[in-house]
Design an enzyme around this catalytic site. Structure first.
Site, short mmCIF file in Angstrom:
data_model
loop_
_atom_site.label_atom_id
_atom_site.label_comp_id
_atom_site.label_asym_id
_atom_site.label_seq_id
_atom_site.Cartn_x
_atom_site.Cartn_y
_atom_site.Cartn_z
N ASP A 199 17.15 12.95 12.27
CA ASP A 199 18.52 13.15 12.76
C ASP A 199 18.72 14.49 13.47
OD1 ASP A 199 19.34 10.68 11.79
OD2 ASP A 199 19.88 11.50 9.83
N LYS A 258 22.48 20.52 18.75
CA LYS A 258 23.79 20.41 18.07
C LYS A 258 24.47 21.78 17.94
CE LYS A 258 22.26 16.29 15.57
NZ LYS A 258 22.24 15.53 14.32
N SER A 275 -17.77 -0.36 -11.31
CA SER A 275 -17.57 -0.28 -9.85
C SER A 275 -16.28 -0.99 -9.45
CB SER A 275 -18.77 -0.83 -9.09
OG SER A 275 -19.24 -2.05 -9.62
#
Length: 630
Positions: free
Chosen positions: A32, A164, A539
């Site tokens: 954002d 911003k 294994s």
């Protein structure tokens, strides 16, 4: 514009476009921070949106937009349905646009941590990174991670886009503090320049032109910087390198060697080497498209014909004869791990480097890097989105150059052998010295001679199953039977091996991987000695059993799955191990708090809860006899 004008303008437009340089850049940063909106604003303000795109954008904004009645410019690059519904970037979105001064390819990369692999993909081909920071939040953990990946990928030009700014009143103090914080963090990186720009991607401040709302800022707008920044670095070496992608044989009279030039130039008459074989020859012709050309340069996709008939195949490298790159099979490299399951030393993966694919194993993790400070931390594994420096060993020699010298020959990806998922991206630092010093010693007595002396077919019979499934019991019965028949055998049992060869290993997933790797190598040597070797190990992981199988020749490895349900194994629990694990006193116990991955197609499948050990032995002997029959 009329059709006649279009026809007249097309040649001039093509000529103009061909002369303009192309800048590839990415936008990255935390969630954002406004990456998609900023790219949308760049496209909108530079008039790179067609009328029909604008109409579609207005419609999409009403349906998916987050800006009320206004156009949501982020939707220009958020193309996936999920991206539009969630308002986030998931995949890498590439956009092409141009101005009078330059052409651009921009990659909008996701900010979410789980999509870091997609961000690394976008960074791998970029010349410049626009790293966004939300002016309200400052430099965050994901901003630091992306910056570290940008530096790792060799990007040297950075724009610190402090976005911003309208939400903090365009305060210069905020801009200065974020810039200082970021530059302090990035001191250890090899960035050539960091240009900080105060922005409002939503409102367009300092995106294309200088905003009157930042009178204190005397730098360029984002577009001005992108148009003017110098990113192309002419190679001081200018040596020819071309990985072969394809050998073109349309008929018996033509053999073309196709690829994309990674570095340098090539002309007819140039002397080249084919690596790793080292064969030297001369270029006869250079073909680009369908025409012979006098010269081809870096990034051109071409076909070469050679004067001599030489043996070359996909993955080989054509290089300048007098200055060839190195070839090695052991390296130090930096890796960005991308998979949800952690990387384990000793586990075999596929490596794709240039046009070659081979098996690779991480032999040692030297350290992982703290994403915030860059500190070198001790590590036994690498988790998702972690960066580490490791030692690698490849099954075949690779023609390479360090990533700092040649991005194409110095980079690789790692792929899970079972799922074919891309799990890591890496950059080669250098070859380890022992890669050049260790060679196979030619021996006159080989496996065939040793097995002929013993009158038997050497094999590895690999028993796998849960603890308490009956592996050791059945393997012991089989060895007794083979010994009675005069066969030369050896039994490697999990508990016994941990008293000696593997006494330094614990029971973490990483240690289990290394446990199996060592035993598989010992078993391979025993088979080479002409023995029938029986291996009885839990294994638990398919990938390690596949790694073990790949060490042997076809028919020399037999996987026997002793399939006993967990409940039955717990009933047998003669050592009391399951009871301890259930009480939490024994960590990483297979079947309880550590997984067991049963074989999907074992060579021999014994359902041991339904038969006695003697019946299981008979079944195995019958299967082995059938497999060895001519």
């Amino acid at each position: 514009m009329s059709g006649s004008h279009v026809q007249q303008d097309i040649p001039s437009l093509r000529e103009t476009g061909a002369r303009r340089e192309t800048l590839r850049f990415i936008t990255c940063g935390s969630v954002d921070d406004g990456k998609s909106t900023l790219i949308g604003r760049l496209l909108f303000e530079s008039k790179n949106i067609f009328d029909d795109q604008l109409s579609s954008l207005e419609s999409d904004s009403r349906q998916y937009g987050t800006q009320g009645e206004n156009i949501d410019l982020a939707l220009l690059v958020d193309g996936l349905q999920a991206e539009r519904e969630q308002g986030i970037t998931i995949d890498v979105a590439y956009r092409f646009f141009a101005t009078d001064r330059r052409r651009f390819i921009v990659a909008d990369t996701p900010g979410h941590e789980q999509y870091t692999r997609n961000m690394a993909t976008g960074a791998s081909t970029a010349d410049l990174a626009v790293i966004l920071v939300d002016a309200r939040k400052g430099v965050l953990r994901q901003t630091r991670r992306h910056s570290r990946i940008v530096a790792m990928m060799g990007i040297r030009q950075v724009v610190l886009a402090i976005n911003k700014m309208d939400l903090v009143g365009f305060e210069r103090r905020v801009f200065d503090e974020i810039g200082q914080d970021y530059r302090k963090f990035a001191e250890g990186f090899a960035f050539q320049a960091i240009q900080a720009i105060p922005l409002s991607g939503l409102e367009g401040d300092n995106v294309v032109g200088i905003s009157p709302r930042t009178p204190w800022y005397n730098g360029p707008s984002l577009m001005e910087h992108l148009e003017g920044v110098q990113v192309s670095e002419a190679s001081c070496r200018s040596v020819f390198r071309m990985p072969l992608q394809w050998i073109n044989r349309p008929n018996l009279d033509f053999r073309g060697y196709c690829g994309r030039i990674a570095e340098g130039e090539i002309r007819p008459g140039d002397s080249v080497r084919i690596l790793p074989s080292g064969v030297r020859t001369t270029v006869k012709s250079v073909i680009r498209g369908f025409e012979e050309v006098p010269c081809a340069a870096q990034s051109d996709s071409i076909t070469l014909t050679l004067v001599d008939e030489v043996d070359a195949s996909r993955g080989d490298v054509l290089a300048a004869a007098l200055n060839p790159p190195e070839s090695a099979d052991q390296f130090e490299a930096r890796i960005l791990w991308m998979a949800e399951h952690s990387m384990k030393p000793g586990r075999a993966y596929l490596m794709r480097q240039a046009c070659r694919e081979t098996s690779v194993t991480v032999t040692d993790i030297k350290y992982r890097e703290d994403v915030n400070t860059g500190a070198h931390l001790a590590a036994k594994t690498l988790g998702m989105n972690e960066i580490g420096t490791v030692n690698l060993s490849t099954a075949a020699p690779l023609v390479f150059e360090p990533y700092g010298v040649n991005r194409i020959l110095g980079s690789f990806v790692m792929i899970d052998k079972l799922t074919y998922e891309t799990v890591g991206a890496g950059m080669i630092n250098f070859a380890l010295r022992r890669a050049d010093n260790i060679h196979w010693q030619a021996l006159e007595i080989d496996k065939m001679a040793r097995s002929a002396q013993k009158h038997q077919k050497p094999q590895c019979i690999w028993f796998t199953g849960l603890s308490g499934s009956g592996k050791s019991t059945i393997a012991n019965l089989l060895e007794k039977q083979l010994h009675a028949e005069g066969r030369h055998t050896y039994l490697l049992d999990g508990d016994n091996v941990r008293h000696g060869l593997n006494r330094d290993l614990g029971f973490t997933e990483a240690d289990r991987v290394e446990n199996i790797r060592r035993v598989a190598e010992v078993a391979r040597l025993m088979v080479d000695a002409g023995l029938i070797v029986l291996v009885s190990f839990i294994s638990p992981f398919r990938s390690e059993r596949a790694m073990a199988r790949n060490l042997f020749e076809e028919g020399d490895f037999v996987e026997v799955f002793i399939d006993t349900p967990l409940a039955e194994c717990e009933k047998r629990d003669t050592k009391g191990l399951y009871a301890k694990a259930r009480r939490g006193e024994l960590k990483n116990f297979t079947g309880i708090d550590s997984p067991y991955e049963p074989p999907e197609s074992p060579d021999i499948h014994v359902q041991n809860s339904k038969v006695t050990p003697e019946c299981a032995l008979a079944m195995i002997l019958k299967s082995l006899e059938k497999a060895s029959a001519p």
